[in-house]
Scaffold this motif. Structure first.
Motif, short mmCIF file in Angstrom:
data_model
loop_
_atom_site.label_atom_id
_atom_site.label_comp_id
_atom_site.label_asym_id
_atom_site.label_seq_id
_atom_site.Cartn_x
_atom_site.Cartn_y
_atom_site.Cartn_z
N ARG A 91 -83.00 -25.85 -9.43
CA ARG A 91 -83.69 -27.05 -8.94
C ARG A 91 -83.90 -27.00 -7.44
NH1 ARG A 91 -82.38 -31.26 -6.42
NH2 ARG A 91 -80.15 -30.93 -6.54
N LEU A 92 -82.85 -26.66 -6.70
CA LEU A 92 -82.95 -26.58 -5.25
C LEU A 92 -83.89 -25.45 -4.84
CD1 LEU A 92 -81.87 -27.73 -2.56
CD2 LEU A 92 -80.02 -26.05 -2.69
N PHE A 93 -83.75 -24.30 -5.48
CA PHE A 93 -84.62 -23.17 -5.20
C PHE A 93 -86.08 -23.55 -5.40
CE2 PHE A 93 -87.10 -19.78 -7.27
CZ PHE A 93 -87.25 -18.92 -6.19
N GLU A 94 -86.40 -24.13 -6.55
CA GLU A 94 -87.79 -24.46 -6.86
C GLU A 94 -88.37 -25.46 -5.88
OE1 GLU A 94 -87.84 -25.58 -10.99
OE2 GLU A 94 -87.74 -23.48 -11.65
N SER A 95 -87.57 -26.40 -5.44
CA SER A 95 -88.02 -27.38 -4.46
C SER A 95 -88.42 -26.70 -3.14
CB SER A 95 -86.92 -28.42 -4.21
OG SER A 95 -87.27 -29.28 -3.18
N PHE A 96 -87.55 -25.85 -2.63
CA PHE A 96 -87.85 -25.12 -1.40
C PHE A 96 -89.00 -24.14 -1.60
CE2 PHE A 96 -83.80 -26.64 0.20
CZ PHE A 96 -84.03 -26.72 1.57
N TYR A 97 -88.97 -23.42 -2.71
CA TYR A 97 -89.97 -22.38 -2.95
C TYR A 97 -91.36 -23.00 -3.12
CZ TYR A 97 -91.25 -17.62 -4.28
OH TYR A 97 -91.78 -16.35 -4.32
N ASP A 98 -91.43 -24.14 -3.80
CA ASP A 98 -92.72 -24.82 -3.95
C ASP A 98 -93.26 -25.29 -2.61
OD1 ASP A 98 -92.58 -24.40 -6.68
OD2 ASP A 98 -92.05 -26.47 -7.17
N ASP A 99 -92.39 -25.88 -1.79
CA ASP A 99 -92.83 -26.34 -0.47
C ASP A 99 -93.31 -25.18 0.39
OD1 ASP A 99 -92.25 -28.93 -1.15
OD2 ASP A 99 -90.47 -29.10 0.12
N GLY A 101 -94.43 -22.31 -0.71
CA GLY A 101 -95.66 -21.82 -1.33
C GLY A 101 -96.88 -22.64 -0.93
N LYS A 102 -96.71 -23.94 -0.82
CA LYS A 102 -97.82 -24.81 -0.38
C LYS A 102 -98.21 -24.48 1.06
CE LYS A 102 -96.56 -28.53 -3.49
NZ LYS A 102 -95.85 -29.79 -3.62
N ILE A 103 -97.22 -24.22 1.89
CA ILE A 103 -97.51 -23.85 3.28
C ILE A 103 -98.23 -22.51 3.32
CG2 ILE A 103 -96.45 -23.22 5.50
CD1 ILE A 103 -94.26 -25.36 4.84
N VAL A 104 -97.78 -21.55 2.52
CA VAL A 104 -98.44 -20.24 2.44
C VAL A 104 -99.90 -20.41 2.03
CG1 VAL A 104 -98.54 -18.08 1.11
CG2 VAL A 104 -96.36 -18.86 2.04
N ALA A 105 -100.14 -21.22 1.01
CA ALA A 105 -101.51 -21.43 0.53
C ALA A 105 -102.38 -22.08 1.60
CB ALA A 105 -101.49 -22.29 -0.73
N THR A 106 -101.84 -23.06 2.29
CA THR A 106 -102.60 -23.75 3.34
C THR A 106 -102.90 -22.80 4.49
OG1 THR A 106 -101.55 -25.85 2.76
CG2 THR A 106 -102.61 -25.72 4.93
N LEU A 107 -101.90 -22.05 4.93
CA LEU A 107 -102.11 -21.10 6.03
C LEU A 107 -103.15 -20.05 5.65
CD1 LEU A 107 -98.44 -20.58 7.26
CD2 LEU A 107 -100.28 -21.75 8.50
N THR A 108 -103.05 -19.54 4.43
CA THR A 108 -104.00 -18.53 3.95
C THR A 108 -105.42 -19.09 3.98
OG1 THR A 108 -102.30 -17.52 2.57
CG2 THR A 108 -104.60 -17.03 2.00
N LYS A 109 -105.58 -20.32 3.52
CA LYS A 109 -106.90 -20.95 3.50
C LYS A 109 -107.45 -21.15 4.92
CE LYS A 109 -109.43 -24.90 1.74
NZ LYS A 109 -109.36 -26.16 1.01
N ILE A 110 -106.62 -21.62 5.82
CA ILE A 110 -107.06 -21.85 7.21
C ILE A 110 -107.48 -20.53 7.85
CG2 ILE A 110 -106.34 -22.56 9.52
CD1 ILE A 110 -104.46 -24.61 8.12
N ILE A 111 -106.67 -19.50 7.65
CA ILE A 111 -106.97 -18.18 8.24
C ILE A 111 -108.29 -17.64 7.69
CG2 ILE A 111 -106.23 -15.76 8.36
CD1 ILE A 111 -103.28 -16.93 8.37
N LYS A 112 -108.46 -17.70 6.38
CA LYS A 112 -109.70 -17.19 5.77
C LYS A 112 -110.91 -17.99 6.23
CE LYS A 112 -107.83 -15.08 1.60
NZ LYS A 112 -107.74 -15.10 0.15
N THR A 113 -110.80 -19.31 6.28
CA THR A 113 -111.91 -20.16 6.71
C THR A 113 -112.27 -19.88 8.16
OG1 THR A 113 -111.21 -21.89 5.16
CG2 THR A 113 -112.67 -22.56 6.96
N THR A 114 -111.27 -19.74 9.01
CA THR A 114 -111.52 -19.46 10.42
C THR A 114 -112.17 -18.11 10.60
OG1 THR A 114 -109.59 -20.81 11.01
CG2 THR A 114 -110.46 -19.36 12.72
N LYS A 115 -111.69 -17.11 9.87
CA LYS A 115 -112.29 -15.77 9.97
C LYS A 115 -113.73 -15.78 9.47
CE LYS A 115 -108.24 -12.77 9.69
NZ LYS A 115 -107.53 -11.78 8.85
N SER A 116 -114.00 -16.48 8.37
CA SER A 116 -115.36 -16.48 7.81
C SER A 116 -116.32 -17.26 8.68
CB SER A 116 -115.36 -17.02 6.38
OG SER A 116 -115.10 -18.40 6.39
N SER A 117 -115.84 -18.22 9.46
CA SER A 117 -116.73 -18.97 10.36
C SER A 117 -117.12 -18.13 11.58
CB SER A 117 -116.07 -20.29 10.80
OG SER A 117 -115.00 -20.05 11.67
#
Length: 119
Positions: A91-99, A101-117
C-alpha cells in the motif's frame, strides 16, 4: 508557498512525503543507506523543477527538467528496492510509486512539448 504550476506543487509535495519516509525508514526500520539515497533523489526532483522556473534559456529549461526526470526515475528504483526487500508494504509502495509516476509522466510531457515547439 503554493504555485499555479502543478508539477512544481506536485514535486514539492512529493519531496515532503519523501522526507517523512526517510525519517520513518531511518528511525523505525533502521534502513540507512537506501533511505539517504531516496531522500537525495526524491527531493532533487522538486529542486530541479524549481530551478527550471528561472531557466536562462529554453535549452536550460529542458536540461533542468531532464535532470528532474532522471532523479524521478532513480527514485522509482529505490522505491522498488524498498518494496521488494520488504521495507515498504504494498500500500505504501503503490502510493509513493503512483505519485512519482505521475510526476514522471508530467515531466515527460512538458519536455516533449517544449522540444516540439522548437521545430
Amino acid at each position: 508557498m503554493k504555485s499555479d504550476n502543478q508539477v512544481l506543487n506536485d514535486s514539492k509535495a512529493f519531496a515532503l512525503r519523501i522526507i517523512k519516509l526517510y525519517k520513518y525508514l531511518k528511525e523505525e526500520k533502521q534502513v540507512y543507506v537506501i533511505s539517504r539515497q531516496i531522500l537525495r533523489s526524491g527531493t532533487s526532483i522538486g529542486a530541479n523543477v524549481r530551478e527550471s522556473v528561472n531557466a536562462q534559456s529554453r535549452m536550460d529549461f529542458i536540461n533542468k527538467l531532464n535532470i528532474a526526470l532522471k532523479e524521478a526515475n532513480e527514485t522509482e528504483y529505490w522505491l522498488e528496492l524498498l518494496h521488494e526487500s520488504d521495507y515498504m508494504d504494498r500500500r505504501l509502495f503503490e502510493s509513493f510509486y503512483d505519485d512519482c509516476g505521475k510526476i514522471v509522466a508530467t515531466l515527460t510531457k512538458i519536455i516533449k512539448t517544449t522540444k516540439s515547439s522548437d521545430n
